[in-house]
Design a protein around this motif. Structure first.
Motif, PDB file in Angstrom:
ATOM      1  N   ARG A 138    -133.588  56.452  34.237  1.00 16.04           N
ATOM      2  CA  ARG A 138    -132.750  57.255  35.132  1.00 16.04           C
ATOM      3  C   ARG A 138    -132.720  58.698  34.640  1.00 16.04           C
ATOM      4  O   ARG A 138    -132.576  58.962  33.447  1.00 16.04           O
ATOM      5  CB  ARG A 138    -131.325  56.711  35.184  1.00 16.04           C
ATOM      6  N   LYS A 139    -132.882  59.589  35.582  1.00 22.89           N
ATOM      7  CA  LYS A 139    -132.741  61.022  35.351  1.00 22.89           C
ATOM      8  C   LYS A 139    -132.041  61.586  36.575  1.00 22.89           C
ATOM      9  O   LYS A 139    -132.144  61.034  37.665  1.00 22.89           O
ATOM     10  CB  LYS A 139    -134.099  61.676  35.140  1.00 22.89           C
ATOM     11  N   THR A 140    -131.322  62.667  36.399  1.00 18.77           N
ATOM     12  CA  THR A 140    -130.601  63.257  37.515  1.00 18.77           C
ATOM     13  C   THR A 140    -131.571  63.934  38.466  1.00 18.77           C
ATOM     14  O   THR A 140    -132.343  64.803  38.062  1.00 18.77           O
ATOM     15  CB  THR A 140    -129.548  64.261  37.012  1.00 18.77           C
ATOM     16  N   ASP A 141    -131.537  63.491  39.721  1.00 18.28           N
ATOM     17  CA  ASP A 141    -132.366  64.084  40.769  1.00 18.28           C
ATOM     18  C   ASP A 141    -131.781  65.450  41.122  1.00 18.28           C
ATOM     19  O   ASP A 141    -130.599  65.560  41.449  1.00 18.28           O
ATOM     20  CB  ASP A 141    -132.371  63.164  41.998  1.00 18.28           C
ATOM     21  N   GLU A 142    -132.596  66.493  41.038  1.00 19.07           N
ATOM     22  CA  GLU A 142    -132.113  67.849  41.268  1.00 19.07           C
ATOM     23  C   GLU A 142    -131.656  68.086  42.700  1.00 19.07           C
ATOM     24  O   GLU A 142    -130.730  68.848  42.948  1.00 19.07           O
ATOM     25  CB  GLU A 142    -133.196  68.860  40.884  1.00 19.07           C
ATOM     26  N   SER A 143    -132.275  67.420  43.662  1.00 23.40           N
ATOM     27  CA  SER A 143    -131.913  67.616  45.067  1.00 23.40           C
ATOM     28  C   SER A 143    -130.539  67.053  45.394  1.00 23.40           C
ATOM     29  O   SER A 143    -129.790  67.635  46.177  1.00 23.40           O
ATOM     30  CB  SER A 143    -132.939  66.954  45.986  1.00 23.40           C
ATOM     31  N   ASN A 145    -128.352  65.541  42.900  1.00 24.38           N
ATOM     32  CA  ASN A 145    -127.468  65.503  41.735  1.00 24.38           C
ATOM     33  C   ASN A 145    -126.952  64.094  41.461  1.00 24.38           C
ATOM     34  O   ASN A 145    -125.802  63.897  41.098  1.00 24.38           O
ATOM     35  CB  ASN A 145    -126.310  66.496  41.877  1.00 24.38           C
ATOM     36  N   LEU A 146    -127.826  63.098  41.663  1.00 26.74           N
ATOM     37  CA  LEU A 146    -127.510  61.702  41.396  1.00 26.74           C
ATOM     38  C   LEU A 146    -128.516  61.149  40.394  1.00 26.74           C
ATOM     39  O   LEU A 146    -129.697  61.520  40.428  1.00 26.74           O
ATOM     40  CB  LEU A 146    -127.591  60.863  42.682  1.00 26.74           C
ATOM     41  N   PRO A 147    -128.083  60.260  39.481  1.00 28.07           N
ATOM     42  CA  PRO A 147    -129.031  59.654  38.533  1.00 28.07           C
ATOM     43  C   PRO A 147    -129.865  58.570  39.228  1.00 28.07           C
ATOM     44  O   PRO A 147    -129.326  57.568  39.690  1.00 28.07           O
ATOM     45  CB  PRO A 147    -128.128  59.051  37.456  1.00 28.07           C
ATOM     46  N   VAL A 148    -131.156  58.797  39.327  1.00 30.10           N
ATOM     47  CA  VAL A 148    -132.057  57.849  39.985  1.00 30.10           C
ATOM     48  C   VAL A 148    -133.185  57.483  39.023  1.00 30.10           C
ATOM     49  O   VAL A 148    -133.523  58.244  38.121  1.00 30.10           O
ATOM     50  CB  VAL A 148    -132.635  58.417  41.307  1.00 30.10           C
ATOM     51  N   PHE A 149    -133.768  56.304  39.241  1.00 29.72           N
ATOM     52  CA  PHE A 149    -134.881  55.894  38.396  1.00 29.72           C
ATOM     53  C   PHE A 149    -136.090  56.787  38.645  1.00 29.72           C
ATOM     54  O   PHE A 149    -136.445  57.075  39.781  1.00 29.72           O
ATOM     55  CB  PHE A 149    -135.282  54.438  38.657  1.00 29.72           C
ATOM     56  N   GLN A 150    -136.714  57.201  37.552  1.00 37.67           N
ATOM     57  CA  GLN A 150    -137.997  57.878  37.564  1.00 37.67           C
ATOM     58  C   GLN A 150    -138.977  56.878  36.952  1.00 37.67           C
ATOM     59  O   GLN A 150    -138.602  56.092  36.086  1.00 37.67           O
ATOM     60  CB  GLN A 150    -137.948  59.160  36.727  1.00 37.67           C
ATOM     61  N   PHE A 151    -140.232  56.915  37.381  1.00 37.95           N
ATOM     62  CA  PHE A 151    -141.216  55.929  36.969  1.00 37.95           C
ATOM     63  C   PHE A 151    -142.286  56.587  36.101  1.00 37.95           C
ATOM     64  O   PHE A 151    -142.829  57.625  36.459  1.00 37.95           O
ATOM     65  CB  PHE A 151    -141.850  55.280  38.194  1.00 37.95           C
ATOM     66  N   PHE A 152    -142.561  55.946  34.950  1.00 37.47           N
ATOM     67  CA  PHE A 152    -143.494  56.492  33.976  1.00 37.47           C
ATOM     68  C   PHE A 152    -144.491  55.434  33.539  1.00 37.47           C
ATOM     69  O   PHE A 152    -144.140  54.271  33.388  1.00 37.47           O
ATOM     70  CB  PHE A 152    -142.746  57.014  32.746  1.00 37.47           C
ATOM     71  N   GLN A 153    -145.724  55.855  33.299  1.00 37.05           N
ATOM     72  CA  GLN A 153    -146.764  54.971  32.791  1.00 37.05           C
ATOM     73  C   GLN A 153    -146.638  54.846  31.286  1.00 37.05           C
ATOM     74  O   GLN A 153    -146.445  55.853  30.586  1.00 37.05           O
ATOM     75  CB  GLN A 153    -148.145  55.531  33.145  1.00 37.05           C
ATOM     76  N   GLY A 154    -146.720  53.645  30.772  1.00 36.54           N
ATOM     77  CA  GLY A 154    -146.691  53.423  29.325  1.00 36.54           C
ATOM     78  C   GLY A 154    -145.416  53.922  28.691  1.00 36.54           C
ATOM     79  O   GLY A 154    -144.329  53.709  29.216  1.00 36.54           O
ATOM     80  N   ASP A 155    -145.538  54.607  27.567  1.00 34.68           N
ATOM     81  CA  ASP A 155    -144.371  55.103  26.840  1.00 34.68           C
ATOM     82  C   ASP A 155    -143.982  56.523  27.228  1.00 34.68           C
ATOM     83  O   ASP A 155    -143.126  57.118  26.575  1.00 34.68           O
ATOM     84  CB  ASP A 155    -144.638  55.041  25.341  1.00 34.68           C
ATOM     85  N   ASP A 156    -144.627  57.100  28.245  1.00 33.21           N
ATOM     86  CA  ASP A 156    -144.338  58.471  28.657  1.00 33.21           C
ATOM     87  C   ASP A 156    -143.040  58.533  29.452  1.00 33.21           C
ATOM     88  O   ASP A 156    -142.977  58.055  30.570  1.00 33.21           O
ATOM     89  CB  ASP A 156    -145.467  59.036  29.518  1.00 33.21           C
ATOM     90  N   TYR A 157    -142.009  59.089  28.893  1.00 34.41           N
ATOM     91  CA  TYR A 157    -140.767  59.370  29.596  1.00 34.41           C
ATOM     92  C   TYR A 157    -139.896  60.158  28.739  1.00 34.41           C
ATOM     93  O   TYR A 157    -139.345  60.898  28.447  1.00 34.41           O
ATOM     94  CB  TYR A 157    -140.056  58.115  30.111  1.00 34.41           C
TER      95      TYR A 157
END
Length: 157
Positions: A138-143, A145-157
């Protein structure tokens, strides 16, 4: 929490199981993931709940956000439910789950389920689809201002 029955499929990609009376839906799924070493994935379920705690998307003062908690203090059956498993803003395990349910009067409703507010009535059958090479954070969506899941490959996040 009662013993939760769950088994890993032989292909190592899915966990099948069920929650028992009194097990909270979201806490139970997180416990299953923890016991199998899963930190990311998705899940679906059907079953019955003693009562329901949800939020619904809404608008307040021109901003998009969730309503105040809505509590339905009677038994319901989940007709369909889907969620994602990942990490919250602090890095702890988290779930984003939406479900559609029906009460004894045939009234259908649904929403965003609140962790710790949805105890199983009889049983809750589920499947967790594991994501071994994907991370959800979860990261705050700038548009919005809500915490939403962001998707990352492998250990990148």
């Amino acid at each position: 929490m009662a013993d939760i029955q769950s088994v890993y499929s032989s292909d190592g990609e899915n966990i099948y199981g069920r929650l028992e009376k009194g097990d909270d839906l979201l806490e139970g799924i997180l416990e299953v993931c923890d016991s199998h070493g899963i930190s990311a994935g998705s899940f679906s379920c059907i079953g019955s709940l003693e009562k329901v705690g949800i939020l619904q998307i809404g608008e307040k003062d021109g901003d998009i956000g969730y309503t105040e908690p809505i509590y339905i203090n009677k038994p319901v059956e989940i007709l369909s439910g889907t969620g994602f498993i990942g990490r919250d803003l602090e890095g702890e395990m988290d779930i984003h789950f939406h479900g559609l349910f029906v009460d004894i009067n045939g009234q259908i409703s649904g929403g965003h389920f609140i962790r710790g507010k949805n105890p199983t009535l009889v049983t809750m059958e589920f499947i967790v689809h594991t994501a071994k090479d994907v991370n959800l954070q979860r990261k705050t969506d700038e548009s919005w201002n809500l915490p939403v899941f962001q998707f990352f490959q492998g250990d990148d996040y």
